[in-house]
Design an enzyme around this catalytic site. Structure first.
Site, short mmCIF file in Angstrom:
data_model
loop_
_atom_site.label_atom_id
_atom_site.label_comp_id
_atom_site.label_asym_id
_atom_site.label_seq_id
_atom_site.Cartn_x
_atom_site.Cartn_y
_atom_site.Cartn_z
N GLY A 1 0.83 -1.19 0.00
CA GLY A 1 0.00 0.00 0.00
C GLY A 1 0.87 1.25 0.00
N CYS A 2 0.23 2.37 -0.32
CA CYS A 2 1.01 3.61 -0.42
C CYS A 2 1.56 4.02 0.94
CB CYS A 2 0.17 4.72 -1.03
SG CYS A 2 -1.43 4.98 -0.25
N TYR A 3 0.72 3.99 1.96
CA TYR A 3 1.19 4.39 3.29
C TYR A 3 2.24 3.43 3.85
CZ TYR A 3 -2.50 7.97 3.96
OH TYR A 3 -3.31 9.08 3.88
#
Lengths: 348, 348, 348, 348
Positions: free
Chosen positions: B151-153
């Site tokens: 995921g991006c985070y």
């Protein structure tokens, strides 16, 4: 409150906080702007510097040394820190003052010197200064001649934590304040790092671990907790004009629940016109206070046991500066505290 | 690496990560886009959905059930989570896959169910999935048929903390990740809260204490530390398109200094093409990685003794999604890892 | 094209156009940056001024008078106008030059003096200068030693109108160019009017009826039409970093239709790698060319009989400055014209 | 003006213009909000839809068919066009109405049908409708029961050109209006093209040559000039929430000078509280009217002989919608015209 209006002067009127003071005072029922100073722009009409207010009937800006102090009852001092001390020390005693600079915010001389790199030039005066976070120090403000208006960052965090520290519900150590501010917090002086193309579409931390608002926050939290406080204060510059959001991460005392934290804050600020505590679990947005004197506070449960998250927002130019300054003036002059500040947020 | 190009298909090409995959692969020396699917927009040219890439010679978008899998070597799956499991389970075995959804990121079935509210539809497949944070799992990625793209985070925080947790330099408990993301992280589906007028000129927290990327981060940090981890993860929505900045607040083990923290990270990533550790005390800006596959990491001394602050940034659509996906493809196909990704950041 | 790379110097590298030149040339297969000058920042590494490119292996910036011209084949001159003339006049004859300033764009001495308030310091040199709007003057550019790179505003409007004026399809009089530009067009020098808080969330006209790009546009349109041209040129400052959109309002010659206008432009630019004419009736967006060397042109029917609207966009820092400069270098050095410029737009 | 407040209802309160009406009326000394409708959100508190106004004491939103019309004196109708006609036709005759939709703005039935694709559902009612551009039609507004509030785009251009056309100082043909609007002009309904990531950092034209505000502008200009008018109206979508700037390009009648144009406008609006004509040659900024009911008009000399440029700005949600609506209510109810509208612009 008589029919005679308070004669107000604004020193350093050509900055953003000056413009906000004018915007607010323009419709204040019991105040009248009689003096505007701006040394570099002396002789120019205010509307040339801030065309959005050009239609107001305002005095031309003059140099401070041209001011006729006899005609003034109240001064808002929005000068850069450093020069402020001398100017305020030189004002006649009949004038009450709210100082928006940092010059009188730190009450410990050593701390002042450590963070500002010079001896304070008016330590004697400091003794009669009151720290003007209105909701927390209202009674002292009412009696003060000189009020040090809080910094933009220190306001929401002190409102959020003071009631909790006073009641020992959260620990005074291990406080983390992750703050996000709009660009007006840095003022109107041209700097490469504040150009539109440098600020838009991005975020960065600055002054991490060493911002000058840290000791001011620590001072307030120490007053509340009765112990020395050292905090982690990490500000970030955001691509927006106005607004500060602070995500505050604290540890609760044993047995305390986030719901209790919420309840204490909600009760404390239930009667306050400018502080609103959201329903438990809700978090506020800076855009919902833009242009207004409100502070919104949200309390959220953390996934980490024993921790709680408090999120608080304000408009840095209003409650974080000029709005709170007028609020303080109202209190100092015996006027209704909300006078002139009944301005709704501008959204969207 | 032979002259024959990898025949690439992109499932769910009409979202932002699809567009980024096309942008990157358009100039990839060893890959060729042969398939684009977008169920709702089937039959339309890609350039109608993303006019900035209309000049490229691309296949018309079709429905997934129209795909000719024999002509495809490699699939990037950019479908919504939930539907992804079934689609990937149905792909022929000769096709390697990088999945950009969340469907295969959580390796524990119970955790998946807790956060996504349903049983996983392809638990068997999960066993052969590799978690594709390339710098941390490169060797496994090289041998994998299916890679779950992070995921991006979760990407910057795992890069920042994994080396430190592995060496027990920071505590696995009491980790606070204050994250700020641009609006593209929420995708391209129209929602009131993502309208320009709702996002510009403000910031707010969302999913505080309950965002679905929290368990993914915790999983990675548990792998690194060898113990269960529960973190405070607090995302915020920023008025910018792209970029994630994470301010990570951790406690150091006894006797460890921030300088050591910096040195360990700097050494660990010295040879990495896409991860750069800034000089000690410096902090990065999201705008300095925009459009590129870089992650920048800064280490700063905290005022609170025993604590250290790590600030990390990435472009959420590149290293946080499509860039890392291509990086993984390169590793999986035995190509130079940087191929197609030598794109400089766009600033200002 | 041999294996030996063109040794490139950039004078005035610390501005936005300098940074863009570096970004583009960093991956140019036949050019190598050997010299960077920046008088005020001499001695500092380029990555300190532009951290997004700090990972590149670049020469330290020096003062112009420290340059070793023998080691340089090609100069991009990104100095302020005024100082440029002298610097270029002093370069050894073996060096080819693309000048990004306004100093050599106006070929008529009187016009130059009228708009820049001083005699031109190198009129002799002007005779060998070629105006580098590549698509319109390619053959001359190929033979030139010194090319005056067009201004950002003049590029799209000349591309839009030149073919039409050459064929007398539109009237050379009564041309209105309503232009909207991002803030990078004003450069990186700090000015109050360019601060984030002054530019965000608003638009204003500036230089209305008197912008220095007006005579440059008029010169180009006069070349195309064979008659003197005076235009209405009205630029506006937009809250965005990059991009120029020009809405061009013209009268058609008797009997000409908007469809014909479209067809002529579409044919003229059919083979051009960087100019795309959209389908009739469609209009372009600046964000669809951001970071790229493309110009997009749309032709729309007007409600007013006899009129046609042309809308053209570019990235002011790429096709409007550094991209076109590299395009010109390619032509001047006999390299493939698109080399180094195959960079896709960054959207969103 | 008696002590009894006007009982106000707002139909369609959940859109941006509804929120602005509430913001303005909240501090209106002679009006009280007694009814809020929002069909899809009926039953929800207003503060849930617009949290920035959650502290106000407002009625819960209900469905229109639940309204008790007896308790209402005045209706602001902010419903979508189309549905509006029927709703207003069904209101009891004691209620005065300002309609913010487009439904009653076009007074010619054929024009309405041409642009809205359907027969008007309440042509009889149209006869008693007055077009509410207050400064231009104040006397008729004062006597009207139903006022059609002007569209956002039509307001500044009619204020700019009406006095000039009435006096035949500019030609009624060949008028070009290049308009730039913030995103709130498109409303709050989620659409892909209005997402933050699609709007930020760019500009594009839309509805070029075919926007529905064109016939409304033409109608007003025809009233002023006494002849049929067809204009070029070219709107553009800007990355800002609020604000419209119109650059208006017109030809002057023989012998007329730009200075005369300026003088006529300055005189015409000298006594108007909400319209300000800037000094000759100065141009206004949208950010200087944000949140206020002001229109600013600038007149600039064109380089093309015989032409003049007029630049006008407003806040599209205030003077372009809800502010003018309240201004009209004040006139219709015999209240001071500026009541409730003494709100200063919010800058920065």
């Amino acid at each position: 409150m008589s029919d005679v209006k308070v004669k107000v002067g604004i020193l350093g009127a050509s900055g953003y906080t000056g413009a906000e003071l004018v915007r607010i005072l323009a419709h204040h029922a019991a105040a009248e702007i009689v003096l505007l100073t701006a040394d570099r722009r002396a002789g120019r009409p205010f509307g040339e510097v801030f065309p959005h207010l050009a239609h107001l009937n305002l005095p031309t800006m003059i140099r401070i040394d041209e001011a006729d102090w006899d005609s003034v009852d109240f001064i808002f001092c929005a000068l850069p820190h450093g020069t402020t001390q001398e100017v305020i020390a030189g004002l006649p005693g009949h004038i009450k003052v709210v100082d928006l600079s940092a010059d009188f915010r730190l009450f410990d001389a050593a701390t002042y010197k450590e963070w500002y790199g010079a001896e304070h030039a008016a330590r004697e005066l400091q003794k009669e200064v009151v720290y003007g976070l209105t909701e927390l120090h209202r009674e002292k403000v009412a009696k003060a001649r000189i009020v040090a208006n809080p910094g933009c960052y220190p306001t929401p965090v002190q409102l959020s934590l003071t009631p909790l520290l006073e009641q020992k519900l959260v620990l005074a150590q291990d406080i983390i304040v992750d703050a996000k501010s709009g660009a007006t917090g840095a003022g109107r002086s041209p700097k490469e790092g504040l150009l539109f193309a440098e600020v838009t579409e991005g975020i960065h931390a600055y002054g991490t671990g060493g911002h000058r608002h840290a000791p001011e926050i620590e001072q307030g939290l120490a007053w509340a907790s009765g112990e020395d406080v050292v905090i982690n204060f990490s500000p970030h510059l955001m691509p927006m004009s106005r607004g500060i959001l602070e995500s505050i991460y604290v540890k609760m005392a044993d047995g305390v629940t986030p719901e209790q934290i919420h309840e204490v804050l909600a009760k404390r600020y239930a009667g306050e016109p400018f502080v609103r505590v959201l329903p438990f679990g809700a978090t506020p947005q800076t855009r919902h206070v833009r242009g207004s004197n409100y502070v919104l506070i949200g309390v959220v449960k953390d996934r980490v046991p024993g921790r709680v998250i408090i999120v608080a927002v304000e408009d840095n130019l209003v409650k974080g500066a000029s709005g709170q300054a007028v609020q303080n003036m109202n209190v100092m002059m015996g006027l209704p505290e909300t006078m002139g500040l009944e301005i709704e947020p501008l959204f969207p």
